[in-house]
Design an enzyme around this catalytic site. Structure first.
Site, PDB file in Angstrom:
ATOM      1  N   ASN A 123     113.248  67.153  74.756  1.00  0.00           N
ATOM      2  CA  ASN A 123     112.711  68.047  75.789  1.00  0.00           C
ATOM      3  C   ASN A 123     112.057  67.282  76.944  1.00  0.00           C
ATOM      4  O   ASN A 123     111.390  67.857  77.779  1.00  0.00           O
ATOM      5  CB  ASN A 123     111.712  69.035  75.164  1.00  0.00           C
ATOM      6  CG  ASN A 123     110.495  68.326  74.560  1.00  0.00           C
ATOM      7  OD1 ASN A 123     110.336  67.113  74.705  1.00  0.00           O
ATOM      8  ND2 ASN A 123     109.636  69.077  73.891  1.00  0.00           N
ATOM      9  N   GLU A 176     104.024  67.062  76.124  1.00  0.00           N
ATOM     10  CA  GLU A 176     105.094  68.049  76.063  1.00  0.00           C
ATOM     11  C   GLU A 176     105.294  68.700  77.442  1.00  0.00           C
ATOM     12  O   GLU A 176     104.430  68.578  78.321  1.00  0.00           O
ATOM     13  CB  GLU A 176     104.727  69.122  75.024  1.00  0.00           C
ATOM     14  CG  GLU A 176     104.510  68.582  73.612  1.00  0.00           C
ATOM     15  CD  GLU A 176     105.796  68.167  72.896  1.00  0.00           C
ATOM     16  OE1 GLU A 176     106.852  68.040  73.548  1.00  0.00           O
ATOM     17  OE2 GLU A 176     105.749  67.961  71.669  1.00  0.00           O
TER      18      GLU A 176
END
Ligand code: PGA
Length: 243
Positions: free
Chosen positions: A136, A143
């Site tokens: 990702n 993140e």
């Protein structure tokens, strides 16, 4: 951003290790920012091989790792403390007091984050930071959606990250839900950055990084376009979707 294309995972390790070794020879007291995961394993094996065969010394080197799970002790085989010890530190001549990772068992996690930032400052900043990349686009455990201004902080792990890392744990439920990670700002303050990517699972992330080149917090690795000394080393499978 310079891109070095290599054939496969073995070649990736050789190329990355050669750059690290050259760096340590030029600056024996270098501060190396290190990473865990599958990607750097061949690099660490090459560093160990070179240390044994050629005697490259890490006696004056300091290391700071990107991240650690919250709640795992350094003796837990799934902790990043344990990983680093087994994969690299115990096989080279580095002094254990010069190796640093965030303490995932700290009672006061906020204080631990500040301690880690201070530590990075006190050793003079990171000379060469090694990075993997998540599917990702995460770097460290930053993140998607993480502000580019962050320093060391506590993160809730993305579901995709926990699933990707579940291969090391008895079950998905056993994967910690949070971690301490250096922030994007810490990473960008490193003098030089080496991003490694291997295998088809990383192809989409590499295409987004190298084809689209859009700088967005939705894709953390895109922050690397803001840095002026980034070398990407990737194998053919990881680069298969790159124009
Ligand atoms: P991997 O992890 O090296 O195990 O693929 C990289 C990352 O998630 O940063």
């Amino acid at each position: 951003m310079k891109v070095i294309r290599v054939k496969d995972y073995q070649e990736l390790g050789k190329k990355a290790a050669a750059i690290i070794i050259e760096h340590v020879k030029a600056k024996p007291d270098a501060v190396l920012g290190l990473a865990t995961g599958s990607t750097p394993q061949t690099t660490y094996r090459e560093l160990i091989r070179d240390h044994k065969e050629n005697g490259t010394s890490y006696r004056q080197v300091t290391t700071v790792n990107l991240d650690e799970y919250i709640g795992l002790s350094p003796e837990d085989p799934n902790s990043y403390h344990y990983f680093m010890k087994k994969e690299l530190f115990e096989a080279i001549d580095i002094a254990s007091e010069n190796t640093h990772l965030p303490n995932g068992e700290a009672a006061d996690l906020e204080a631990e984050c500040r301690r880690y930032d201070d530590l990075i400052r006190s050793v003079g900043g990171i000379d060469l930071q090694l990075l993997g990349i998540g599917r990702n686009g995460h770097i460290g455990f930053n993140e998607p959606g993480t502000s580019f201004q962050t320093r060391t902080h506590v993160v809730e792990l993305a579901e995709d990250t926990r699933k990707a890392n579940a291969r090391f744990f008895p079950s998905l439920d056993a994967v910690p839900t949070s971690a301490i990670t250096m922030g994007i700002q810490n990473i960008l303050e490193s003098k030089r950055i080496l991003l490694l990517a291997s295998g088809p699972a990383k192809a989409e992330a590499m295409a987004r990084l190298l084809n689209q080149r859009e700088i967005t917090e939705a894709f953390p690795a895109s922050c690397l376009h803001l840095h002026d000394d980034v070398t990407v080393i990737a194998d053919e499978a990881a680069l298969s979707l790159v124009d």
